[in-house]
Scaffold this motif. Structure first.
Motif, PDB file in Angstrom:
ATOM      1  N   UNK A  16      46.545 -81.252 -33.021  1.00 32.06           N
ATOM      2  CA  UNK A  16      47.489 -80.955 -34.322  1.00 32.06           C
ATOM      3  C   UNK A  16      48.826 -80.948 -33.841  1.00 32.06           C
ATOM      4  N   UNK A  17      49.741 -81.922 -34.687  1.00 27.50           N
ATOM      5  CA  UNK A  17      51.209 -81.742 -34.296  1.00 27.50           C
ATOM      6  C   UNK A  17      51.980 -81.215 -35.491  1.00 27.50           C
ATOM      7  N   UNK A  18      53.150 -80.993 -35.324  1.00 27.41           N
ATOM      8  CA  UNK A  18      53.876 -80.368 -36.487  1.00 27.41           C
ATOM      9  C   UNK A  18      54.574 -81.156 -37.167  1.00 27.41           C
ATOM     10  N   UNK A  19      54.582 -82.629 -36.786  1.00 24.96           N
ATOM     11  CA  UNK A  19      55.481 -83.579 -37.430  1.00 24.96           C
ATOM     12  C   UNK A  19      54.760 -84.885 -37.596  1.00 24.96           C
ATOM     13  N   UNK A  20      55.251 -85.630 -38.710  1.00 19.60           N
ATOM     14  CA  UNK A  20      54.811 -87.005 -38.935  1.00 19.60           C
ATOM     15  C   UNK A  20      56.217 -87.772 -38.602  1.00 19.60           C
ATOM     16  N   UNK A  21      56.365 -88.975 -39.222  1.00 15.40           N
ATOM     17  CA  UNK A  21      57.517 -89.757 -38.891  1.00 15.40           C
ATOM     18  C   UNK A  21      57.936 -90.183 -37.825  1.00 15.40           C
ATOM     19  N   UNK A  22      56.755 -90.528 -36.991  1.00 12.14           N
ATOM     20  CA  UNK A  22      56.902 -90.820 -35.476  1.00 12.14           C
ATOM     21  C   UNK A  22      57.297 -92.287 -35.265  1.00 12.14           C
TER      22      UNK A  22
END
Length: 401
Positions: A107-113
């Protein structure tokens, strides 16, 4: 926790809903990602060889029913890592027999990679755009241990934005050189049906990777929109000496600032600043913009260029058979056309080289979908493996070993 579990279940079942095709013995060296006709699922095609050989064994694995963004995965030593910009989960998969199996998730904190880079075989650095607050251009940097599937470190970096008009951030390239974290970025604004247009300046930021403190910012005004969505397509590489080459992409398909040229630049090993004396102006040489940069060894690279007289605008840029492949000599700047059939489609990771041949997976105007070969010594073009007749569009070609 329940939400996370349900999300992981959804990803593993829906996005990579791998069915069991007929079991066949295959030890694949290559994988191609195919969009198929008639809205049928995207698929992986596993093959032992790229040569035209009827006896070569192949296995096709259906993936998601979604036609969009099924190309956005990272492949390393036979593992597949999905870094999706539609959710905040980093997933790891492995081919077992004729199935693609979920190994682990994070689980990460962001999208828009937008961009990533490998530090070594077990660690990658990925950068995303964070939600903009008070017009602060923020980038989130993650270092991920893909063996243990853990976040080693993460932090937010605020980069001074260009103007009140251009303040939305595009981070196109990330590179780690010893203790330096180097980012190449630009700024854009929304613009009608084309989505955005990019400012006329590229920025290179060097940070201390131990503290994430900004050391310097270098500006480049000869071109703009460095790199791109490199989870989908390559825009940079290191050569045998460790020098780092990269491309800017201001053309209609990416930066949409067509008055500036596509160009190749260089940051030499151990240097924090980009070499201002080095620039290969692709657009000046070919009269068009280009997308994609692949190193093929011995100081040569491949680019994939559009032909502006063949398409109307962004609406048919991807569907017109117009794309050429050219070989760039990085020392002399000489650019020569490779006589492959014209290709279609933007943002394709479809080139690989063993330093003897260049292999390119091409979808031509005769509805022939195959891998073509170019001999770097003799300059001869020959046919490689033919892809299934159900193929509409080939988006990736990866070497698994």
């Amino acid at each position: 926790m329940r939400r996370v579990v349900l999300l992981l279940y959804f990803i593993s079942i829906f996005l990579f809903s791998c069915q069991q095709p007929t079991e066949r013995n295959v030890d694949p060296n290559f994988v191609l990602c195919l969009f198929n006709k008639d809205e049928s699922p995207t698929s992986f095609l596993l093959v032992e060889s790229l040569d035209e050989d009827k006896s070569s064994t192949a296995v096709q694995i259906p993936l998601s029913t979604s036609r969009i963004r099924e190309r956005e995965y990272i492949q390393k030593h036979g593992f597949f890592y999905r870094l999706s910009n539609r959710n905040n989960v980093f997933t790891k998969y492995q081919i077992q027999g004729s199935s693609l199996v979920l190994v682990d998730s994070l689980q990460l904190n962001n999208s828009n990679f937008e961009t990533f880079s490998w530090i070594d075989d077990e660690h990658l650095v990925a950068v995303s755009r964070e939600d903009v607050q008070e017009k602060k251009s923020q980038a989130r940097v993650y270092q991920i241990d893909v063996k243990s599937m853990k976040i080693v470190r993460q932090d937010t970096i605020i980069l001074p934005y260009a103007t009140d008009e251009f303040w939305a951030l595009h981070v196109g390239l990330v590179h780690v050189d010893k203790d330096d974290l180097w980012l190449a970025y630009s700024f854009f604004k929304s613009k009608g049906k084309y989505g955005h247009t990019t400012s006329d300046t590229t920025y290179y930021a060097t940070l201390d990777y131990r503290s994430f403190q900004l050391k310097n910012i270098q500006k480049e005004t000869r071109s703009t929109y460095p790199g791109g969505f490199n989870i989908i397509q390559s825009y940079s590489f290191e050569d045998e000496k460790g020098d780092y080459y990269f491309m800017t992409n201001p053309g209609i398909a990416l930066g949409n600032n067509i008055k500036l040229p596509t160009a190749i630049f260089r940051k030499m090993k151990g240097q924090s600043l980009v070499d201002e004396a080095f620039m290969i102006d692709i657009s000046a040489a070919v009269g068009n913009h280009a997308y994609g940069l692949w190193y093929v060894g011995e100081g040569k690279a491949i680019i994939r260029n559009e032909q502006k007289e063949l398409y109307t605008d962004f609406s048919n840029h991807h569907s017109v058979y117009q794309f050429e492949y050219r070989l760039v000599d990085l020392a002399s700047g000489k650019i020569e056309k490779i006589p492959f059939p014209l290709d279609k489609g933007t943002q394709k990771e479809n080139v690989w080289s063993d330093k003897k041949y260049i292999y390119a997976a091409i979808d031509d105007a005769n509805d022939d979908h195959r891998v073509w070969k170019y001999n770097l010594q003799t300059k001869e073009v020959t046919k490689g493996i033919k892809l299934p007749s159900s193929t509409n569009y080939t988006v990736r070609l990866d070497y698994l070993k």
